[in-house]
Design a protein around this motif. Structure first.
Motif: not given
Length: 316
Positions: A217-245
Motif C-alpha cells: 500500500l505504501i509502495e502503491a501510494s509512492s508509485d501513484l505520485g504521492a509524496h511522503p507527507g501525503q502517504t502518511f496522512r492518507n494511508v499510514l495514519l488512518p490505518l495506524a489510528m486504531p493502534g494510536i487509540v
C-alpha cells in the motif's frame, strides 16, 4: 454417541479423580462452568461489587456539623465537584492526561514505525528489550530516580549549565502555571515523568497496528505520485489510528487515576488521584472521594465506547 456406547469403548476409571475426570469428559459444559465460575465470582464480587459500592457512596453526603456520613441519597456531593477548587482539579487532570497522551503518540509513532517496517532479527529483539526493560523495574524507583534527575541539584540542571543553556532552563521554569523553582516541583517535571513511565504502553499497540499495514500500500501510494507527507496522512495514519487509540486508552486512563507521580514530582496543586486519597484518608470525606473516583470512570466509559467504534480493540 450415547453414554452406553461411549462407556463400552472407554470403560470408566476407578478412584475418585478418575470418576470425576470421566464426568467432566462426558459433560464439557460442566467443566467449562467449573473453570469459569471462580474468576466470574471474583470479577463480579470483588471488582464490579466494589465499583457499585463506590458509586453508592458517591450519592451520600457528609454532615457539616458532626462530620459523619449521611446515608440519605442526594446529589449534593456531585454538586461539590463544581466548586471552583474541585473543578480545577478535574480540569487539571484531564488536561495533563490529554497532553501526556498526545506527546506519547508523537514520540511513539516513529519508534513503532521503525520497529514495524525496518527492524528484523536481533534489532527487533533489541527493540522489544528496550521498550519492555523500563517496565521491569519498580514503579516507585523510577519515579524517585526522575525526582533526583529533575531536581535543582540534579544531572539535568548540571547538563544545562555545562552546555551554557542555564538561561534556557531558567526561562522554561519562569513560564506561568507550568513552571516552578525546579523541574522536580513543576508541571513540566510531572509531564516528563508521566510520558516516560507510560510511553511503552503507547509504543506497543502502535507497532502492532503498523505491522498489519501491507507494505504494497505504501509502495502503491509512492508509485501513484504521492509524496511522503501525503502517504502518511492518507494511508499510514488512518490505518495506524486504531493502534494510536488503543495506546491512548492506556496512557490517558493511567494518567487520570495516578496519584503517586504528582505526589512525588510536581507542585502542591492536586490531581484527581491525590484528591481521592486526601478526601478518603485525611479528610475522611468518603462520599466526595467516591464522587471524584466516578469522574475518571465516566470519562473512560465514554472514551472506551468511542475507541470501540474506531476499532481500537483490534490493536490491543
Amino acid at each position: 454417541m450415547s453414554d452406553v456406547s461411549t462407556a463400552s469403548i472407554l470403560p470408566g476409571r476407578s478412584g475418585a479423580f478418575g470418576r470425576l475426570s470421566d464426568v467432566f469428559w462426558r459433560r464439557p459444559a460442566l467443566l467449562l462452568a467449573v473453570m469459569l465460575i471462580p474468576p466470574l465470582l471474583w470479577l463480579g464480587i470483588i471488582y464490579v461489587g466494589s465499583l457499585i459500592a463506590l458509586l453508592l457512596q458517591s450519592f451520600f453526603s457528609i454532615d457539616d456539623f458532626s462530620g459523619l456520613i449521611n446515608y440519605e441519597l442526594t446529589l449534593s456531593t456531585y454538586r461539590q465537584l463544581l466548586v471552583p477548587t474541585n473543578f480545577d482539579i478535574i480540569v487539571r487532570t484531564i488536561v495533563m492526561a490529554a497532553a501526556v497522551t498526545l506527546a506519547s503518540a508523537v514520540l511513539a509513532f516513529p519508534i513503532a514505525y521503525y520497529a514495524a517496517r525496518y527492524a528484523t532479527g536481533r534489532w527487533k529483539a533489541f527493540f522489544y528489550l528496550g521498550v519492555m526493560l523500563p517496565l521491569w523495574s519498580s514503579y516507585l524507583v523510577k519515579v524517585y530516580a526522575w525526582k533526583l534527575i529533575l531536581a535543582k541539584e540534579g544531572i539535568l540542571t548540571w547538563a544545562f549549565d555545562r552546555l551554557g543553556l542555564s538561561w534556557l532552563l531558567d526561562g522554561i521554569l519562569a513560564l506561568p502555571v507550568i513552571g516552578g523553582n525546579s523541574l522536580s516541583i513543576s508541571y513540566i517535571g510531572t509531564f516528563l515523568v508521566f510520558v516516560y513511565v507510560w510511553l511503552p504502553f503507547m509504543i506497543l499497540p502502535i507497532q502492532a497496528a503498523l505491522e498489519r499495514v501491507p507494505g504494497n500500500l505504501i509502495e502503491a501510494s509512492s508509485d501513484l505520485g504521492a509524496h511522503p507527507g501525503q502517504t502518511f496522512r492518507n494511508v499510514l495514519l488512518p490505518l495506524a489510528m486504531p493502534g494510536i487509540v488503543a495506546g491512548s486508552i492506556f496512557t490517558f486512563s493511567l494518567t487520570l487515576g495516578d496519584y503517586i507521580i504528582p505526589q512525588i514530582v510536581g507542585s502542591s496543586r492536586l490531581f484527581i488521584g491525590q484528591a481521592v486519597y486526601a478526601q478518603q484518608g485525611t479528610a475522611g470525606n468518603v462520599p466526595l472521594a467516591a464522587a471524584f473516583s466516578v469522574v475518571p470512570i465516566a470519562i473512560m466509559g465514554v472514551y472506551l465506547w468511542a475507541a470501540k467504534r474506531m476499532g481500537a480493540f483490534d490493536a490491543l
